[in-house]
Design a protein around this motif. Sequence first.
Motif, PDB file in Angstrom:
ATOM      1  N   TRP A 143     -13.676  -7.021   7.754  1.00 26.33           N
ATOM      2  CA  TRP A 143     -13.114  -8.259   7.706  1.00 26.33           C
ATOM      3  C   TRP A 143     -14.172  -9.306   7.385  1.00 26.33           C
ATOM      4  N   PRO A 144     -14.131 -10.197   6.506  1.00 24.66           N
ATOM      5  CA  PRO A 144     -13.176 -10.692   5.675  1.00 24.66           C
ATOM      6  C   PRO A 144     -13.436 -10.185   4.381  1.00 24.66           C
ATOM      7  N   TRP A 145     -14.585  -9.730   4.134  1.00 22.24           N
ATOM      8  CA  TRP A 145     -15.155  -9.614   2.646  1.00 22.24           C
ATOM      9  C   TRP A 145     -14.444  -8.327   2.134  1.00 22.24           C
ATOM     10  N   GLY A 146     -14.221  -7.075   2.820  1.00 24.39           N
ATOM     11  CA  GLY A 146     -13.641  -5.876   2.433  1.00 24.39           C
ATOM     12  C   GLY A 146     -12.032  -6.065   2.172  1.00 24.39           C
ATOM     13  N   VAL A 147     -11.331  -7.301   3.003  1.00 24.36           N
ATOM     14  CA  VAL A 147     -10.057  -7.394   2.976  1.00 24.36           C
ATOM     15  C   VAL A 147      -9.963  -8.288   1.364  1.00 24.36           C
ATOM     16  N   ALA A 148     -11.050  -9.084   1.332  1.00 21.98           N
ATOM     17  CA  ALA A 148     -10.935  -9.841   0.187  1.00 21.98           C
ATOM     18  C   ALA A 148     -10.825  -8.898  -1.172  1.00 21.98           C
ATOM     19  N   VAL A 149     -11.593  -8.024  -1.136  1.00 22.32           N
ATOM     20  CA  VAL A 149     -11.791  -6.737  -2.127  1.00 22.32           C
ATOM     21  C   VAL A 149     -10.397  -6.056  -2.235  1.00 22.32           C
ATOM     22  N   VAL A 150      -9.956  -5.736  -1.211  1.00 24.44           N
ATOM     23  CA  VAL A 150      -8.749  -5.089  -1.271  1.00 24.44           C
ATOM     24  C   VAL A 150      -7.550  -5.768  -2.044  1.00 24.44           C
ATOM     25  N   VAL A 151      -7.510  -7.248  -1.595  1.00 24.69           N
ATOM     26  CA  VAL A 151      -6.508  -8.225  -2.202  1.00 24.69           C
ATOM     27  C   VAL A 151      -6.721  -8.373  -3.402  1.00 24.69           C
ATOM     28  N   ALA A 152      -7.995  -8.364  -4.156  1.00 23.98           N
ATOM     29  CA  ALA A 152      -7.921  -8.697  -5.317  1.00 23.98           C
ATOM     30  C   ALA A 152      -7.784  -7.411  -6.122  1.00 23.98           C
ATOM     31  N   ILE A 153      -8.004  -6.137  -5.708  1.00 22.85           N
ATOM     32  CA  ILE A 153      -7.501  -4.967  -6.136  1.00 22.85           C
ATOM     33  C   ILE A 153      -5.913  -4.960  -6.345  1.00 22.85           C
ATOM     34  N   THR A 154      -5.437  -5.175  -5.407  1.00 18.19           N
ATOM     35  CA  THR A 154      -4.150  -5.345  -5.259  1.00 18.19           C
ATOM     36  C   THR A 154      -3.549  -6.428  -6.191  1.00 18.19           C
ATOM     37  N   LEU A 155      -3.902  -7.503  -6.305  1.00 19.81           N
ATOM     38  CA  LEU A 155      -3.453  -8.510  -7.095  1.00 19.81           C
ATOM     39  C   LEU A 155      -3.852  -7.940  -8.582  1.00 19.81           C
ATOM     40  N   GLY A 156      -4.929  -7.519  -8.903  1.00 19.46           N
ATOM     41  CA  GLY A 156      -5.193  -6.949 -10.318  1.00 19.46           C
ATOM     42  C   GLY A 156      -4.237  -5.777 -10.761  1.00 19.46           C
ATOM     43  N   MET A 157      -3.803  -4.797  -9.710  1.00 20.69           N
ATOM     44  CA  MET A 157      -2.906  -3.850  -9.951  1.00 20.69           C
ATOM     45  C   MET A 157      -1.641  -4.760 -10.343  1.00 20.69           C
ATOM     46  N   LEU A 158      -1.270  -5.619  -9.605  1.00 26.44           N
ATOM     47  CA  LEU A 158       0.088  -6.564  -9.869  1.00 26.44           C
ATOM     48  C   LEU A 158       0.206  -7.069 -11.078  1.00 26.44           C
ATOM     49  N   ILE A 159      -1.047  -7.686 -11.406  1.00 23.82           N
ATOM     50  CA  ILE A 159      -0.927  -8.158 -12.788  1.00 23.82           C
ATOM     51  C   ILE A 159      -1.104  -7.223 -14.037  1.00 23.82           C
ATOM     52  N   SER A 160      -1.814  -6.174 -13.837  1.00 21.07           N
ATOM     53  CA  SER A 160      -1.872  -5.092 -14.831  1.00 21.07           C
ATOM     54  C   SER A 160      -0.513  -4.151 -14.947  1.00 21.07           C
ATOM     55  N   LEU A 161       0.133  -4.046 -13.894  1.00 20.25           N
ATOM     56  CA  LEU A 161       1.105  -2.846 -14.043  1.00 20.25           C
ATOM     57  C   LEU A 161       2.541  -3.854 -14.014  1.00 20.25           C
ATOM     58  N   GLY A 162       2.513  -5.032 -13.651  1.00 21.31           N
ATOM     59  CA  GLY A 162       3.699  -5.934 -13.688  1.00 21.31           C
ATOM     60  C   GLY A 162       4.011  -6.366 -15.219  1.00 21.31           C
TER      61      GLY A 162
END
Length: 188
Positions: A143-162
Amino acid sequence: MVLSLFVGMLLGGVGALLAYGPALLYALYNPYAYLLLVVVTGRTAASFGWAVLSSVLAAFGPILSMLVATIFASNAWRISLGDDGASMNLMIANLVAIGILSYLAKRFDRWGDVAAGSAAGLALFDGIDKAMPGGPEHVPGFWPWGVAVVVAITLGMLISLGRGCDRACSALIALILGASYFVFLTGL
């Protein structure tokens, strides 16, 4: 298909080398590099059967590399996809499920939105484990940098898959999955 196995083995070799570095860097690489690989292999698969096969091969590629790395390492206990056999099996099942859901996200209906949100929600599970103090895979300093990376990956997945406006539905599903797992871990 075979390329996904070889790329998984290459990523697993890099992960085996990073296991000797800082814990935070290794926690950011493992399993998120493998997660991105199964998202790509699942998304680019020609059919459901190929998505399953390529996702399984992409998930087993890092394991093969790490098994080879344990032959040469004196402290091989650090090189793993999980703390024990059960968590490694869960990680493999999670990676394969994300690959299959990435393929199913190509559908042009609500089920595609559910699949995209579910894949992103499953990606959040490991980040929640690593960020929660006292959690099963807690990494100090995540926390907080690792969580920021996970959130960025999740948002990237939502943008690319949605797709378009339906990304909001996918984001809501991912948020519900992440929040329910958080509540499960904290015991509220």
